[in-house]
Enzyme design. Structure first.
Site, short mmCIF file in Angstrom:
data_model
loop_
_atom_site.label_atom_id
_atom_site.label_comp_id
_atom_site.label_asym_id
_atom_site.label_seq_id
_atom_site.Cartn_x
_atom_site.Cartn_y
_atom_site.Cartn_z
CB CYS A 46 -0.97 -0.04 1.18
SG CYS A 46 -2.38 1.09 1.00
CG HIS A 99 -3.26 -3.63 3.45
ND1 HIS A 99 -2.28 -3.03 4.20
CD2 HIS A 99 -3.92 -2.62 2.81
CE1 HIS A 99 -2.32 -1.71 4.03
NE2 HIS A 99 -3.31 -1.44 3.18
CD GLU A 127 -0.69 -5.65 5.95
OE1 GLU A 127 -0.98 -4.45 6.07
OE2 GLU A 127 -0.40 -6.18 4.85
#
Length: 230
Positions: free
Chosen positions: A86, A203, A205
Site C-alpha cells: 500500500c 494488504h 498482512e
C-alpha cells in the site's frame, strides 16, 4: 530469518506486519525508525502501509527522502528482498525502485474492501508458493491506488512478466468491472526486472489469519522465508 520494517511518521501498518512475522510466521522483526541508516543483519525489508508524513505533497513523496529509504534503495540494489505494501508500494515508486506512479482512485474516495487478485507471476521470491493463475482474496484500503505508467513502461512490464497480481472477478475475469481504483490494466502489484523488489496495493498482512476472513495473504510471507532459507 530477520525482517526489517521501516517506521515513518504516519505509518500505521508496521505492527500488523510485525504481528504476522513474529506471532504467525515465527521469525524475527526489527523496526527501523525513519532516521535509521543501517540494515545490517536484515534479510528482507517490508515497507508498511499507512500515511507516511501525512501523505503531504503526495503519497510517499516525503518518505523517499528519509535516511531509511536511502538505505533500502542501497539494500535493493545489492539484491536484497524488498516488499512494499500500500503506502509502502507508493514509497517504492517515488524512490524509483519500481516504475510508474499512483493517482487518486477513480472514485476520488478512500476504498476499504476485500478484492480478488489473479496471480500472474509466481516465479519471484514473494509469490512462488502460489500457482500461476490462482485467484486469491485480500483486502485493499487506500485513496491513491490508481497505478499508471507510460505506454513504453507498460509494454516492458507486460513483456517481462513484471505484473505480479491483477484485480479480477472471483472467477478470474480481468475487466474494468472488477477494477476498484482505475488502475492501468487492472494492475494491483508489480516487481522490478530482477524480481527482488515487489510492490502491491492490497494488504496481505490483513489476510494471514482465519479470524480476519482470509488466509490468502499468508503465503506471500511464507514464500519469502522459504526463498531465503531453502
Amino acid at each position: 530469518m530477520k525482517f526489517g520494517i521501516p517506521v515513518y511518521p504516519g505509518s500505521n501498518c508496521d505492527r500488523d506486519i510485525g504481528w504476522v512475522i513474529e506471532k504467525v510466521l515465527g521469525h524475527d522483526v526489527k523496526y527501523l525508525w525513519h532516521k535509521e541508516q543501517s540494515l545490517a543483519g536484515i534479510d528482507c525489508v517490508i515497507v508498511p502501509g499507512g500515511f507516511s508524513y501525512g501523505d503531504y505533497l503526495r503519497a510517499g513523496a516525503m518518505a523517499k527522502l528519509s535516511p531509511v529509504t536511502e538505505a533500502i534503495c542501497e539494500f535493493a540494489e545489492k539484491g536484497g528482498l524488498v516488499m512494499g505494501i500500500c503506502n509502502g508500494f507508493q514509497i517504492l515508486l517515488e524512490a524509483g525502485l519500481l516504475p510508474g506512479a499512483m493517482l487518486p482512485n477513480k472514485t476520488l474516495s478512500f476504498i476499504c474492501e476485500f478484492v480478488y487478485l489473479k496471480v500472474e507471476n509466481n516465479e519471484i521470491p514473494f509469490t512462488h508458493l502460489y500457482k500461476k493463475g490462482e485467484i486469491i482474496r485480500i483486502p485493499i484500503a487506500h485513496a491513491e491506488g490508481n497505478y499508471t505508467c507510460t505506454p513504453e513502461t507498460l509494454k516492458e512490464l507486460e513483456e517481462n512478466g513484471q505484473i505480479v497480481v491483477r484485480y479480477c472477478s472471483p472467477e478470474g475475469v480481468i475487466s474494468e468491472e472488477f477494477n476498484p481504483n482505475g488502475s492501468l490494466n487492472n494492475i494491483a502489484g508489480i516487481c522490478n526486472k530482477r524480481g527482488n523488489v515487489f510492490g502491491l496495493m492490497p494488504h496481505p498482512e490483513r489476510a494471514s489469519e482465519a479470524i480476519l476472513g482470509s488466509v490468502d495473504g499468508y503465503r506471500m510471507f511464507e514464500s519469502i522465508v522459504k526463498s531465503v532459507l531453502v
